[in-house]
Design an enzyme around this catalytic site. Structure first.
Site, PDB file in Angstrom:
ATOM      1  N   TYR A   1     -64.672   5.027  -3.232  1.00  0.00           N
ATOM      2  CA  TYR A   1     -65.890   4.254  -2.944  1.00  0.00           C
ATOM      3  C   TYR A   1     -66.765   3.942  -4.152  1.00  0.00           C
ATOM      4  O   TYR A   1     -67.735   3.219  -4.008  1.00  0.00           O
ATOM      5  CB  TYR A   1     -66.792   4.996  -1.920  1.00  0.00           C
ATOM      6  CG  TYR A   1     -66.250   4.975  -0.512  1.00  0.00           C
ATOM      7  CD1 TYR A   1     -65.168   5.772  -0.168  1.00  0.00           C
ATOM      8  CD2 TYR A   1     -66.814   4.169   0.461  1.00  0.00           C
ATOM      9  CE1 TYR A   1     -64.656   5.764   1.118  1.00  0.00           C
ATOM     10  CE2 TYR A   1     -66.309   4.157   1.752  1.00  0.00           C
ATOM     11  CZ  TYR A   1     -65.242   4.948   2.074  1.00  0.00           C
ATOM     12  OH  TYR A   1     -64.735   4.944   3.336  1.00  0.00           O
TER      13      TYR A   1
ATOM     14  N   TYR B   1     -66.601   3.111  13.200  1.00  0.00           N
ATOM     15  CA  TYR B   1     -65.838   3.532  12.014  1.00  0.00           C
ATOM     16  C   TYR B   1     -64.953   4.691  12.442  1.00  0.00           C
ATOM     17  O   TYR B   1     -65.436   5.689  12.991  1.00  0.00           O
ATOM     18  CB  TYR B   1     -66.754   3.971  10.869  1.00  0.00           C
ATOM     19  CG  TYR B   1     -65.940   4.493   9.699  1.00  0.00           C
ATOM     20  CD1 TYR B   1     -65.339   3.614   8.795  1.00  0.00           C
ATOM     21  CD2 TYR B   1     -65.717   5.862   9.527  1.00  0.00           C
ATOM     22  CE1 TYR B   1     -64.564   4.088   7.743  1.00  0.00           C
ATOM     23  CE2 TYR B   1     -64.936   6.335   8.484  1.00  0.00           C
ATOM     24  CZ  TYR B   1     -64.362   5.439   7.598  1.00  0.00           C
ATOM     25  OH  TYR B   1     -63.577   5.913   6.570  1.00  0.00           O
TER      26      TYR B   1
ATOM     27  N   ASP C   1     -63.713   9.914  19.511  1.00  0.00           N
ATOM     28  CA  ASP C   1     -63.585  10.276  18.097  1.00  0.00           C
ATOM     29  C   ASP C   1     -64.788  11.163  17.754  1.00  0.00           C
ATOM     30  O   ASP C   1     -65.875  10.671  17.467  1.00  0.00           O
ATOM     31  CB  ASP C   1     -63.558   9.006  17.240  1.00  0.00           C
ATOM     32  CG  ASP C   1     -63.536   9.325  15.740  1.00  0.00           C
ATOM     33  OD1 ASP C   1     -63.665  10.503  15.374  1.00  0.00           O
ATOM     34  OD2 ASP C   1     -63.403   8.368  14.951  1.00  0.00           O
TER      35      ASP C   1
ATOM     36  N   LYS D   1     -63.388  17.272  10.066  1.00  0.00           N
ATOM     37  CA  LYS D   1     -64.636  17.615   9.357  1.00  0.00           C
ATOM     38  C   LYS D   1     -65.073  19.059   9.619  1.00  0.00           C
ATOM     39  O   LYS D   1     -64.563  19.980   8.978  1.00  0.00           O
ATOM     40  CB  LYS D   1     -65.739  16.613   9.704  1.00  0.00           C
ATOM     41  CG  LYS D   1     -65.417  15.202   9.142  1.00  0.00           C
ATOM     42  CD  LYS D   1     -66.626  14.320   9.100  1.00  0.00           C
ATOM     43  CE  LYS D   1     -66.344  12.904   8.678  1.00  0.00           C
ATOM     44  NZ  LYS D   1     -66.270  12.671   7.256  1.00  0.00           N
TER      45      LYS D   1
HETATM   46  N1  PLP Z   1     -63.919   9.145  12.436  1.00  0.00           N
HETATM   47  C1  PLP Z   1     -65.222   9.260  12.194  1.00  0.00           C
HETATM   48  C2  PLP Z   1     -66.192   9.127  13.333  1.00  0.00           C
HETATM   49  C3  PLP Z   1     -65.699   9.491  10.908  1.00  0.00           C
HETATM   50  O1  PLP Z   1     -67.023   9.557  10.681  1.00  0.00           O
HETATM   51  C4  PLP Z   1     -64.762   9.618   9.857  1.00  0.00           C
HETATM   52  C5  PLP Z   1     -65.217   9.860   8.479  1.00  0.00           C
HETATM   53  O2  PLP Z   1     -66.359   9.752   8.135  1.00  0.00           O
HETATM   54  C6  PLP Z   1     -63.403   9.508  10.153  1.00  0.00           C
HETATM   55  C7  PLP Z   1     -63.005   9.276  11.448  1.00  0.00           C
HETATM   56  C8  PLP Z   1     -62.369   9.628   9.056  1.00  0.00           C
HETATM   57  O3  PLP Z   1     -62.286  10.947   8.621  1.00  0.00           O
HETATM   58  P1  PLP Z   1     -61.600  11.275   7.210  1.00  0.00           P
HETATM   59  O4  PLP Z   1     -62.539  10.791   6.168  1.00  0.00           O
HETATM   60  O5  PLP Z   1     -61.453  12.758   7.228  1.00  0.00           O
HETATM   61  O6  PLP Z   1     -60.282  10.563   7.182  1.00  0.00           O
END
Ligand code: PLP
Length: 450
Positions: A19, A147, A253, A282
């Protein structure tokens, strides 16, 4: 000369950071140690981690109990193939997750980051319908401002943005519906009078798709990267009942929202709903190691059980169910059980509200949103006078200027363009949080000086 000296020069000669590749980008912060909510830099500064190290850290850096669990497991088994083998940390973590998750989520499929958790969910749902003899269910429905990660499938279900634009021809088509972004209501209403009218868009698309809908993907209660958009829980409840009515899968998610971030262990609890599939990562390892879990309901699992091997789910990663990561995950759940972590998040939420709500009065502040351990301030920008673009205010120049101003004061924040948010590890003390909130108020109160 210590190994820390010249770190920045060596870094810039050999590394490619995510990024941040603008030619005028400031050099990365040289972090050599973490303890509690603080990061310690090579040049002797102490910086409060106000973004929980990309939203993963929950119990603080270098937590003694997590360190001990990691060391213990390293002495037993560091890794083993997870196809045809199993091991105690993977089993224990799965059992503990199933006991904590909303009812009906019983089968844990491990992978190793948030994006792969989402990829697994999409592939599971897609193949589930094939295995069940409904192969026409092949269209996913996802939300505006969504996202879900940076891999190709996860990008497809994410809202179109500058992040995804270069890859547009690679992405599969997705039906897009309104999200409940109340501050910029997609149907032009006011939250006080609305009856979650934005949900009509999902209902209309599901009605059109009929037997073609494979699943509806949502970030329950809090859409993170899209701008820290906090939902009314009625929207989440509505998604569940529409998925039931139209006979499709609800995929939550909870990569960001899982493990207490919104004040409940899982965000789906706010509306008392259980999705058919949940994606976790996470906070799963409290920010220690890459691990993810996609947890599915028993009927989904059963659709893959067969004597015909072609119905199996052929997906696996080298580090699937890494024992070190699983052991830390179990130790993190012990901390939730033994140390009143959710109560602490409740107190943090109250503090975030009382610290941030008064900022609404500032001329540049458009909205203040708080849920659990996350507080966000959406700044009005010049772009507000024009149409709010597809990226929202992500590229608003205020973001980097704010980051610099906070870093100079010892607070690490990474605004999403014009959305400034504070998401510290839950172990932050009242005094540390009060200092961070004061710092935010001071910087936002003097925005014209940036
Ligand atoms: N899903 C959500 C809601 C997220 O906020 C993120 C990352 O910020 C992801 C998926 C992707 O996770 P990663 O960065 O571990 O691939």
């Amino acid at each position: 000369m210590t190994s820390h000296q010249n770190l920045a020069a060596r870094d810039q000669a050999c590394l490619w950071h995510p990024y941040t590749q603008m030619l005028n980008e400031p050099p990365p912060l040289e972090v050599v140690r973490g303890a509690g909510v603080y990061l310690h830099t090579a040049d002797g500064r102490r910086v409060l981690d106000g973004v929980s190290s990309w939203w993963v850290n929950i119990h603080g850096h270098a937590h003694p109990a997590l360190n001990a669990a990691l060391a213990r497991q390293a002495g037993e088994l560091e890794h083993v193939i997870f196809a045809g083998c199993t091991h105690p940390p993977a089993v224990e973590l799965a059992e503990r997750l199933v006991a904590l998750l909303p009812g009906g989520l019983t089968r844990v499929f491990y992978s190793d980051n948030g994006s792969t958790a989402v990829e697994v969910a999409l592939k599971l749902a897609w193949q589930y319908w094939q295995n069940r003899g409904e192969p026409e269910r092949r269209t996913f429905v996802a939300l505006d401002h969504a996202y879900h990660g940076d891999t190709v499938g996860a990008m497809s279900v994410s809202a179109a943005s500058s992040f995804t634009a270069p890859f547009e021809p690679l992405l599969f088509p997705v039906v897009r519906v309104h999200d409940p972004y109340c501050h910029r209501c997609p149907v032009g209403l006011d939250r006080k009078r609305c009856r979650i009218d934005c949900l009509a868009s999902l209902e209309a698309r599901l009605a059109e798709l009929g037997p073609q809908a494979a699943g509806v993907l949502v970030e329950p209660m809090l859409q993170g990267v899209g701008g820290m958009i906090v939902w009314p829980q009625e929207f989440l409840a509505g998604v569940r009942s529409l998925c039931d009515r139209y006979g499709t899968l609800m995929i939550a998610d909870e990569v960001l929202t899982g493990f207490g971030r919104t004040g409940r262990m899982f965000a789906c609890e706010h509306a008392g709903v259980a999705p058919d599939v949940i994606c976790l990562s996470k906070g799963l390892t409290a920010g220690y190691l890459p691990l993810a879990a996609t947890v599915a309901s028993e009927p989904i699992y059963e659709a893959f059980l067969s004597e015909d091997r072609r119905l199996a789910f052929f997906h696996g990663h080298s580090y699937t169910a890494n024992p070190l990561a699983c052991a830390v995950g179990v130790a993190s759940l012990d901390l939730f059980r033994d140390e009143g972590v959710l109560e602490r998040i409740g107190r943090l939420e109250a503090q975030l509200r009382s610290g941030l709500e008064p900022l609404r009065r500032l001329p540049h502040v458009g909205d203040v949103r708080v849920i659990g351990g996350v507080g966000a301030v959406e700044l009005a920008t010049d772009a507000d006078t024009a149409e709010h673009g597809a990226d929202g205010g992500y590229f608003d120049r205020i973001g980097p200027r704010l980051s610099d101003a906070f870093l100079r004061r010892g607070l690490l924040l990474r605004p999403l363009g014009n959305v400034l948010y504070f998401m510290p590890p839950y172990v932050i003390s009242d005094t540390e949080a009060a200092w961070a909130l004061d710092t935010i108020a001071t910087v936002l109160g003097n925005l014209d000086e940036l």
